[in-house]
Design a protein around this motif. Structure first.
Motif, short mmCIF file in Angstrom:
data_model
loop_
_atom_site.label_atom_id
_atom_site.label_comp_id
_atom_site.label_asym_id
_atom_site.label_seq_id
_atom_site.Cartn_x
_atom_site.Cartn_y
_atom_site.Cartn_z
N UNK A 272 0.81 -1.22 0.00
CA UNK A 272 0.00 0.00 0.00
C UNK A 272 0.84 1.27 0.00
N UNK A 273 2.14 1.16 -0.28
CA UNK A 273 3.01 2.34 -0.24
C UNK A 273 2.59 3.43 -1.19
N UNK A 274 2.24 3.06 -2.43
CA UNK A 274 1.80 4.03 -3.42
C UNK A 274 0.51 4.71 -2.98
N UNK A 275 -0.44 3.93 -2.52
CA UNK A 275 -1.73 4.46 -2.10
C UNK A 275 -1.57 5.41 -0.90
N UNK A 276 -0.66 5.05 0.03
CA UNK A 276 -0.40 5.90 1.18
C UNK A 276 0.19 7.23 0.75
N UNK A 277 1.09 7.20 -0.24
CA UNK A 277 1.67 8.45 -0.75
C UNK A 277 0.60 9.35 -1.37
N UNK A 278 -0.36 8.75 -2.06
CA UNK A 278 -1.45 9.52 -2.64
C UNK A 278 -2.30 10.19 -1.57
N UNK A 279 -2.64 9.43 -0.52
CA UNK A 279 -3.44 10.00 0.56
C UNK A 279 -2.69 11.12 1.27
N UNK A 280 -1.41 10.91 1.52
CA UNK A 280 -0.61 11.93 2.18
C UNK A 280 -0.51 13.19 1.34
N UNK A 281 -0.28 13.05 0.04
CA UNK A 281 -0.16 14.22 -0.83
C UNK A 281 -1.48 14.99 -0.91
N UNK A 282 -2.58 14.28 -1.13
CA UNK A 282 -3.88 14.93 -1.19
C UNK A 282 -4.27 15.52 0.16
N UNK A 283 -3.90 14.82 1.24
CA UNK A 283 -4.16 15.35 2.58
C UNK A 283 -3.39 16.62 2.85
N UNK A 284 -2.13 16.69 2.37
CA UNK A 284 -1.35 17.93 2.47
C UNK A 284 -2.09 19.10 1.84
N UNK A 285 -2.51 18.89 0.61
CA UNK A 285 -3.19 19.94 -0.14
C UNK A 285 -4.48 20.37 0.56
N UNK A 286 -5.23 19.41 1.06
CA UNK A 286 -6.49 19.69 1.73
C UNK A 286 -6.26 20.52 3.00
N UNK A 287 -5.30 20.11 3.83
CA UNK A 287 -5.08 20.81 5.08
C UNK A 287 -4.51 22.21 4.86
N UNK A 288 -3.70 22.38 3.82
CA UNK A 288 -3.17 23.71 3.55
C UNK A 288 -4.21 24.62 2.89
N UNK A 289 -5.21 24.01 2.27
CA UNK A 289 -6.28 24.78 1.65
C UNK A 289 -7.25 25.33 2.70
N UNK A 290 -7.38 24.66 3.82
CA UNK A 290 -8.40 25.01 4.81
C UNK A 290 -8.31 26.46 5.29
N UNK A 291 -7.17 26.94 5.81
CA UNK A 291 -7.17 28.32 6.33
C UNK A 291 -7.48 29.37 5.27
N UNK A 292 -6.92 29.20 4.06
CA UNK A 292 -7.17 30.20 3.02
C UNK A 292 -8.62 30.18 2.55
N UNK A 293 -9.21 28.99 2.50
CA UNK A 293 -10.61 28.87 2.11
C UNK A 293 -11.53 29.53 3.13
N UNK A 294 -11.27 29.29 4.41
CA UNK A 294 -12.11 29.86 5.46
C UNK A 294 -12.01 31.38 5.51
N UNK A 295 -10.82 31.90 5.29
CA UNK A 295 -10.62 33.35 5.38
C UNK A 295 -11.37 34.12 4.30
N UNK A 296 -11.66 33.45 3.19
CA UNK A 296 -12.40 34.12 2.12
C UNK A 296 -13.87 34.30 2.45
N UNK A 297 -14.36 33.55 3.43
CA UNK A 297 -15.79 33.59 3.77
C UNK A 297 -16.06 34.46 4.98
N UNK A 298 -15.31 34.26 6.05
CA UNK A 298 -15.51 35.05 7.27
C UNK A 298 -14.32 35.98 7.47
N UNK A 299 -14.59 37.26 7.51
CA UNK A 299 -13.52 38.25 7.67
C UNK A 299 -13.19 38.39 9.15
N UNK A 300 -12.47 37.38 9.65
CA UNK A 300 -12.09 37.34 11.06
C UNK A 300 -10.59 37.44 11.18
N UNK A 301 -10.12 38.32 12.06
CA UNK A 301 -8.68 38.46 12.26
C UNK A 301 -8.15 37.27 13.05
#
Length: 379
Positions: free
Chosen positions: A306-335
């Motif tokens: 499952x090494x290949x599959x684990x690398x896919x989940x990790x890479x997509x998970x990276x992108x997802x977690x890094x997307x979260x703060x920027x996505x949220x900031x576009x909706x709620x203007x909270x400092x």
């Protein structure tokens, strides 16, 4: 070319009953939720309480202190702990990868003495992989173990070693034979007692003000012969097997969900169509990653590679977690403010500070995508 299909995950009625039990336990737990909205809280009392309930090392054999469950039951418990922002980092590394590594490659002394301690929630591990001035090139290991009478003498350094200053053991990757044309050859793994003379930990403070990372130095550290894990010279194969566990679990895409939870709480008071679309998008991504991760648990259960599959989940998970703060900031203007009284503001500040590390821990994006490309015959 490898088959990229993810199998249908095993359904576990026992796991779903456990889900209810874990939620009830968490409701009764009087400790603090980790303020960072991640799984990074270090709480030995909490880890021991989980161990008493058989919720650590759930997939370990009973003879080594395991709960006699399967990986799907473990997945359910881990998922609930992550969702509740439970402080489980004390035992997380040991339970996730060090225990399985010792069970697969360790000698009987290591299995009998160490694995039950992990399952009890009283034994913590760190991983000695990265080294100063080596970047993400793990094969360039320079820490050396030299054979001497009765054991090995270790000299070198490791860096970015999480919780090394407060763990009991390290799984150390070092060179035991001279480098050759095959750069991954000549590497071995050792079980290192962190109280051994000659080991020095220097804490590294990150941008969020946390001091979880360490630079660990080894100066003439003596390790007995039975500290060797597996076979000398086969450390690379062993560590890549270990990384499948590190890269594939829900902790690789759920560690920032606390900020999403606080975002939804505010959104209930300030509803908008843009907010609804954002929540839908995040939930869709989360559901996909969850299905993929559960499928890898099925593959490991069935002893599939499952090494290949684990690398896919990790890479997509990276992108997802890094997307979260920027996505949220576009909706709620909270400092974002780390010490704000508003829970969402504090959680947002925390994930902004921690998001860059998502693409480093457990393998950089470049390393993961190289694994994927090579598995597909593209390089």
């Amino acid at each position: 070319m490898n088959n990229l299909s993810f199998p249908r995950p095993l359904h576990s009625e026992i796991g779903e009953r456990l889900r209810v039990e874990v939620r009830e336990f968490l409701d009764d737990w009087h400790g603090d939720r980790h303020a960072a909205a991640t799984f990074g809280g270090f709480d030995p009392e909490f880890s021991e309480a989980l161990g008493q309930r058989g919720w650590i090392g759930m997939g370990f054999p009973k003879r080594y202190g395991g709960g006699g469950y399967g990986l799907m039951e473990r997945f359910v418990v881990l998922e609930e702990l992550l969702a509740a922002r439970a402080p489980m980092f004390a035992h997380a590394v040991a339970e996730r990868q060090s225990g399985p590594l010792l069970l697969r490659f360790g000698n009987e002394r290591q299995r009998e003495e160490i694995v039950p301690q992990i399952a009890s929630g009283k034994c913590y591990f760190c991983i000695g992989l990265s080294e100063p001035n080596s970047g993400s090139d793990l094969a360039s290991v320079r820490t050396r173990a030299t054979k001497v009478d009765g054991g090995w003498l270790v000299n070198g350094a490791k860096i970015w070693t999480s919780s090394a200053h407060r763990t009991h053991y390290m799984i150390l990757l070092c060179r035991t034979a001279p480098a050759s044309e095959v750069r991954q050859a000549g590497l071995s793994q050792f079980l290192v007692d962190m109280s051994t003379p000659g080991i020095t930990c220097r804490q590294i403070v990150n941008i969020a003000g946390d001091a979880d990372f360490n630079e660990v130095h080894f100066q003439d550290v003596f390790l007995p012969d039975d500290a060797l894990i597996g076979v000398a010279g086969e450390g690379w194969q062993q560590v890549t097997s270990e990384l499948t566990f590190e890269r594939s679990g829900p902790d690789r895409f759920m560690s920032h969900m606390g900020a999403v939870e606080e975002f939804v709480a505010v959104l209930k008071q300030q509803p908008s169509s843009e907010g609804a679309r954002t929540v839908g998008r995040l939930v869709a991504h989360l559901s996909t990653l969850r299905r993929m991760s559960r499928s890898i648990a099925t593959m490991i259960t069935e002893e599939q590679e499952a090494g290949l599959h684990a690398a896919l989940v990790k890479d997509l998970g990276n992108c997802f977690e890094q997307e979260i703060p920027e996505t949220l900031r576009l909706v709620l203007q909270t400092e974002p403010e780390p010490d704000a009284s508003l829970a969402y503001s504090a959680a947002l500040a925390n994930v902004i500070l921690h998001a860059p590390s998502c693409s480093i821990r457990g393998g950089t994006k470049e390393v993961l995508r190289g694994i994927i490309a090579k598995s597909l015959g593209l390089r």
